[in-house]
Design an enzyme around this catalytic site. Structure first.
Site, PDB file in Angstrom:
ATOM      1  N   TYR A 132       9.270 -18.573  35.973  1.00  0.00           N
ATOM      2  CA  TYR A 132       7.928 -18.864  36.485  1.00  0.00           C
ATOM      3  C   TYR A 132       7.775 -18.159  37.832  1.00  0.00           C
ATOM      4  O   TYR A 132       8.315 -18.605  38.846  1.00  0.00           O
ATOM      5  CB  TYR A 132       7.767 -20.378  36.623  1.00  0.00           C
ATOM      6  CG  TYR A 132       6.408 -20.884  37.030  1.00  0.00           C
ATOM      7  CD1 TYR A 132       5.317 -20.046  37.247  1.00  0.00           C
ATOM      8  CD2 TYR A 132       6.203 -22.255  37.195  1.00  0.00           C
ATOM      9  CE1 TYR A 132       4.081 -20.541  37.612  1.00  0.00           C
ATOM     10  CE2 TYR A 132       4.974 -22.773  37.563  1.00  0.00           C
ATOM     11  CZ  TYR A 132       3.913 -21.914  37.774  1.00  0.00           C
ATOM     12  OH  TYR A 132       2.692 -22.421  38.138  1.00  0.00           O
ATOM     13  N   LYS A 160       6.264 -16.272  33.195  1.00  0.00           N
ATOM     14  CA  LYS A 160       4.916 -16.743  33.488  1.00  0.00           C
ATOM     15  C   LYS A 160       4.538 -16.168  34.848  1.00  0.00           C
ATOM     16  O   LYS A 160       5.148 -16.506  35.865  1.00  0.00           O
ATOM     17  CB  LYS A 160       4.852 -18.273  33.521  1.00  0.00           C
ATOM     18  CG  LYS A 160       3.448 -18.795  33.824  1.00  0.00           C
ATOM     19  CD  LYS A 160       3.435 -20.292  34.047  1.00  0.00           C
ATOM     20  CE  LYS A 160       2.021 -20.731  34.413  1.00  0.00           C
ATOM     21  NZ  LYS A 160       1.971 -22.141  34.868  1.00  0.00           N
TER      22      LYS A 160
END
Length: 287
Positions: A132, A160
């Site tokens: 992330y 992400k």
């Protein structure tokens, strides 16, 4: 694993405890909109202001509600490696398809320390990791060079990318020498992320307008750019109102107006103003 993944809200009761009944309804609502998967316990889910046992309970409820209908990614990131590992093991035991983690924050950790953190979490389970990258949230920028090194390890399956730097998104795809999944993170830039090579998107406004982004991606894949742009414009008009009044409380208010009581955000989020609450009612009525 690609497409439109809802970053699920966590509904709370008025006493800030988890509202499992509403979370079940929220999962079903999103599945009916046609989203491709769920990202559970991240920023939108207020994971950073819940304890690890509460986060595990959210993992359990979402898995119970969704079954095996769509892929599930459990966000296990926190400042403590031990707590992140514990949550990752719970997600695996529940049958999640992947885990994810934001880089550890607050202390300004070096890349070697962050790399070790990710390695320790990934080593604790047999399901893949989605990194992330959220520079605005943790002060660490996951560069394409870092990605090229980290993704030599096949336990890492995707990123992400919650950043306005779409050049970096494109470079992830260029510099990593094997296929990975890159998710665009900012909803207001979904079409831009897809144009720069994203395989899908993870977003918070998908809780109530995931169907709009599913159609947007379909138009993009079919080369219907003007139609995709129209949907992005419609979404951004709504997002601009959320930014005006406070994104997280607004998203919960919209869902409440749509019939799924998501309750308040946890402190230190401020309650939504009456003006904001009424503005979200108007948005809900027009969806």
């Amino acid at each position: 694993m690609e497409g439109i993944f809802t970053a699920l809200l966590t509904p709370f009761k008025e006493d800030y405890s988890i509202n499992g009944a509403s979370l079940h309804k929220l999962v079903e609502f999103n599945l009916n909109m046609g989203v491709n998967g769920f990202y559970v316990g991240g920023s939108t889910g207020e994971g950073m202001i819940m304890n690890s046992e509460e986060r595990k309970e959210v993992f359990r409820i979402v898995k119970e509600a969704s079954g095996n209908r769509v892929p599930l990614i459990a966000h296990c990131g926190t400042i403590s490696t031990d707590e992140a590992v514990s949550m990752a093991k719970t997600a695996e035991a529940l049958g999640y398809d992947a885990i994810s983690a934001v880089a550890p924050y607050y202390y300004g950790f070096s890349y070697p320390a962050i790399r070790k953190y990710y390695n320790d979490i990934a080593s604790s389970v047999d399901i893949p990791m989605v990194v992330y990258n959220f520079p605005g949230g943790n002060g660490f920028t996951f560069t394409a060079d870092y990605a090229a090194e980290m993704f030599e390890d096949e336990r890492f399956m995707g990123i992400k990318h919650t950043s306005t730097d779409l050049f970096a998104l494109q470079q992830f795809k260029q510099k990593i020498k094997r296929p990975i999944t890159v998710f665009n993170g900012f909803d207001e830039m979904c079409l831009g992320g897809l144009a720069m090579g994203a395989d899908g998107a993870i977003g918070s406004t998908y809780n109530f307008m995931g169907n709009k982004f599913v159609k947007l991606r379909e138009h993009f894949l079919n080369g219907e750019i003007k139609e995709a742009q129209k949907l992005q414009d419609e979404a951004n008009a709504i997002i601009a109102q959320l930014v005006k009044y406070g994104v997280m409380p607004c998203e919960k208010a919209i869902m409440t107006h749509l019939g799924i009581d998501c309750g308040p955000c946890r402190r230190p989020f401020l309650p939504l103003s009456e003006e904001g609450f009424n503005a979200m009612k108007a948005i809900a009525e027009n969806l």
